[in-house]
Design an enzyme around this catalytic site. Structure first.
Site, PDB file in Angstrom:
ATOM      1  CG  HIS A  23     -32.556 -41.962 -10.544  1.00 21.58           C
ATOM      2  ND1 HIS A  23     -32.622 -41.923 -11.918  1.00 21.58           N
ATOM      3  CD2 HIS A  23     -31.429 -41.285 -10.215  1.00 21.58           C
ATOM      4  CE1 HIS A  23     -31.584 -41.257 -12.395  1.00 21.58           C
ATOM      5  NE2 HIS A  23     -30.838 -40.858 -11.384  1.00 21.58           N
ATOM      6  CD  GLU A  24     -30.469 -40.151  -6.694  1.00 19.90           C
ATOM      7  OE1 GLU A  24     -29.275 -40.527  -6.668  1.00 19.90           O
ATOM      8  OE2 GLU A  24     -30.900 -39.315  -7.502  1.00 19.90           O
ATOM      9  CG  HIS A  60     -26.926 -42.991  -8.959  1.00 17.50           C
ATOM     10  ND1 HIS A  60     -26.167 -43.070 -10.099  1.00 17.50           N
ATOM     11  CD2 HIS A  60     -27.859 -42.020  -9.192  1.00 17.50           C
ATOM     12  CE1 HIS A  60     -26.604 -42.188 -10.985  1.00 17.50           C
ATOM     13  NE2 HIS A  60     -27.635 -41.543 -10.464  1.00 17.50           N
ATOM     14  CD  GLU A  68     -27.459 -40.356 -13.984  1.00 18.47           C
ATOM     15  OE1 GLU A  68     -28.641 -40.765 -13.926  1.00 18.47           O
ATOM     16  OE2 GLU A  68     -26.914 -39.741 -13.052  1.00 18.47           O
TER      17      GLU A  68
END
Length: 537
Positions: free
Chosen positions: A298-299, A302, A328
């Site tokens: 997930h990160e 980003h 997101e």
């Protein structure tokens, strides 16, 4: 922080609204007969915008240090440092010189990137001038003080430890919101500020959430009634030190650039930085291997967005991510559409088994385990479906809290009631209930819905990428992630804030933001996994 945030944007494409894949034209030099005074004004405004953005990045670096390596006793000084940065940023936006420059530069008289930069600086200044400097200082000081209080409250499971800090933040957020003329305080906090989405109306949020509120619970109930029981392959005992090595393997597998990033631990995972230095943090759950791994992916999403922003516009709106919703969408795409896909596990499972021999199983078993639907109290470890019911809980708590319909002292009970209503369980502690996330202590209120909007946009973007990139699934299966990354860079990252969110979505996907692709994706995926007829509830 990303609230909780991306090649180069080159100018107007001349393409029709909503077109996909059009090559923007280079951002031309001023015409020979351009007004030299206007040119000078634009360059001066550009420099000021860069200064504002640079101050934001300084604050992000201070936040990273605070969360990762700062000693616990450093809070008072860090609070003053971050308040000073917030004040300097506010002064640059609100001083007369910025206003004078904007008065001589109307977006309607400009084109392409220049019009976009003026539009975005004008928007930020318009918002900033409504907020007095002392409120900016008080709010930043309150946030810095709140973070150690939240950490202690979560560790000791004592909401009362965090309650005064949250009371102060909510009071200041209400004061902030009351300086704007939106229909509600909640709408102001949704549209204005660090975690904002200024161009998607709140009615779009309500429409998407309403549809998911209607259609996800029956699908989840059908899954719970299904006789199919995927293996709990990733549950057991997984020491953090050994997980750390696996996470580095995963980051290398998907193409993380170690020359421009770091990998660390934090109380709550986040990513921030610049195209030159996009850092990733995570946390480890020693009883659940998947929880930390999906968090790291997930990160990574980003960080990939941050890395893809145009370096020539570093610090300006043209070199800044569009919004939290778009940010997101990138993290949820890499976490779910990649990290929970069969193609990913075909390639990465041998590495997992090498690190953790007890996880040995087939690709199909690993894929099923990665998408196992279970109901629990924590958003951060929730599966891809029940995750959005957690978002609904937070959305309703924040909406009523900001409106003054509930008091801070009532938050734990209201939270637990809503969790029981939406998920059929009741948190046993506040640490796994209303204290589980860092967001309120960093000022992120009226932002949780952006995770769901990001998930919806992620499905829409991935569907468009599948149409555009030949053999995308086969390439992911082979561990080739560059084609997907380059598609995202071309259609999302490189544009910075050149386009408003609705236009960016339509240019990338050919359609307005809607829940259709997300619902088709989860019905198909979970219908197949759980043997549901036509993937329907």
């Amino acid at each position: 922080m990303s609230g909780d945030p991306p090649g180069a944007d080159r100018g107007p494409s001349g393409a029709a609204e909503g077109s996909r894949g059009a090559d923007p034209e280079p951002d031309a030099d001023p015409e020979p007969d351009a007004d030299p005074e206007s040119e000078d004004a634009y360059e001066a405004l550009y420099d000021r915008a860069r200064r504002v953005g640079t101050l934001e990045k300084v604050d992000e670096a201070l936040y990273w240090d605070e969360q990762v390596v700062m000693p616990s006793g450093g809070t008072p000084a860090r609070s003053a440092q971050r308040a000073a940065i917030a004040t300097a940023r506010h002064r640059t936006l609100t001083d007369d010189r910025t206003g004078d420059l904007l008065e001589g530069l109307e977006p309607a008289d400009l084109e392409g990137q220049r019009a976009a930069l003026v539009r975005e600086v004008a928007r930020e200044r318009r918002d900033a001038t409504r907020v007095p400097e002392d409120l900016v200082e008080r709010l930043q000081s309150a946030l810095s003080d709140a973070q150690p209080a939240w950490r202690e409250a979560k560790e000791t499971d004592e909401f009362a430890t965090f309650e005064p800090a949250l009371e102060r933040i909510v009071r200041l957020k209400r004061e902030f919101a009351d300086r704007f003329d939106h229909d509600s305080r909640f709408e102001t906090l949704y549209a204005v500020g660090e975690f904002n989405e200024p161009y998607l109306p709140l009615s779009t949020v309500e429409r998407v959430l309403s549809r998911l509120r209607e259609e996800l619970p029956p699908l989840i109930e059908s899954i719970r009634e299904s006789p199919v029981d995927p293996p709990a392959l990733f549950e057991g005992s997984f020491p953090a030190d050994e997980q750390r090595a696996l996470h580095r393997d995963a980051l290398e597998y998907v193409g993380y650039d170690w020359d421009h990033g770091r990998f660390d631990e934090a109380p709550h995972p986040f990513s921030n930085g610049t195209p030159y230095d996009a850092r990733v943090t995570t946390r480890f759950d020693e009883s659940n291997l998947l929880a930390g791994l999906t968090s790291t992916l997930h990160e990574f999403g980003h960080a990939t967005y941050t890395r893809g922003l145009p370096t020539e516009h570093l610090g300006t709106p043209l070199g800044t991510a569009r919004s939290m919703v778009v940010h997101e969408s990138q993290s949820r795409l890499w976490e779910n559409h990649v990290g929970r896909s069969r193609a990913f596990w075909e390639g990465f499972l041998p590495t997992v088994v090498d690190r953790f021999p007890g996880v040995a199983g087939s690709t199909d078993e690993a894929y099923a385990a990665a998408n196992r639907v279970t109901v629990g109290p924590r958003r951060g470890t929730a599966d891809e479906l029940t995750y959005h019911l957690h978002i609904l809980v937070r959305y309703e708590v924040e909406r009523d809290l900001v409106a003054g319909e509930i008091d801070v002292a009532e938050v734990p009970a209201v939270w637990n009631d809503l969790t029981e209503e939406y998920l059929g369980i009741r948190p046993e502690t506040d640490a796994e209930g209303c204290l589980q996330d860092i967001h309120w202590s960093v000022g992120s209120i009226a932002s949780f819905q952006n995770y769901t909007l990001g998930s919806v946009l992620a499905a829409q973007l991935f569907a468009a990428a599948e149409r555009d990139v030949d053999g995308l699934t086969d390439r992911l299966r082979a561990g080739e992630f560059d084609p997907l990354r380059e598609w995202l860079r071309e259609h999302v990252h490189r544009h910075g804030q050149r386009y408003r969110t609705p236009e960016l979505v339509e240019r990338a996907t050919g359609e307005p933001l809607a829940a259709d692709d997300f619902l088709a994706y989860v019905r198909g995926k979970f219908g197949d996994l759980y043997g549901l007829s036509d993937g329907a509830a």
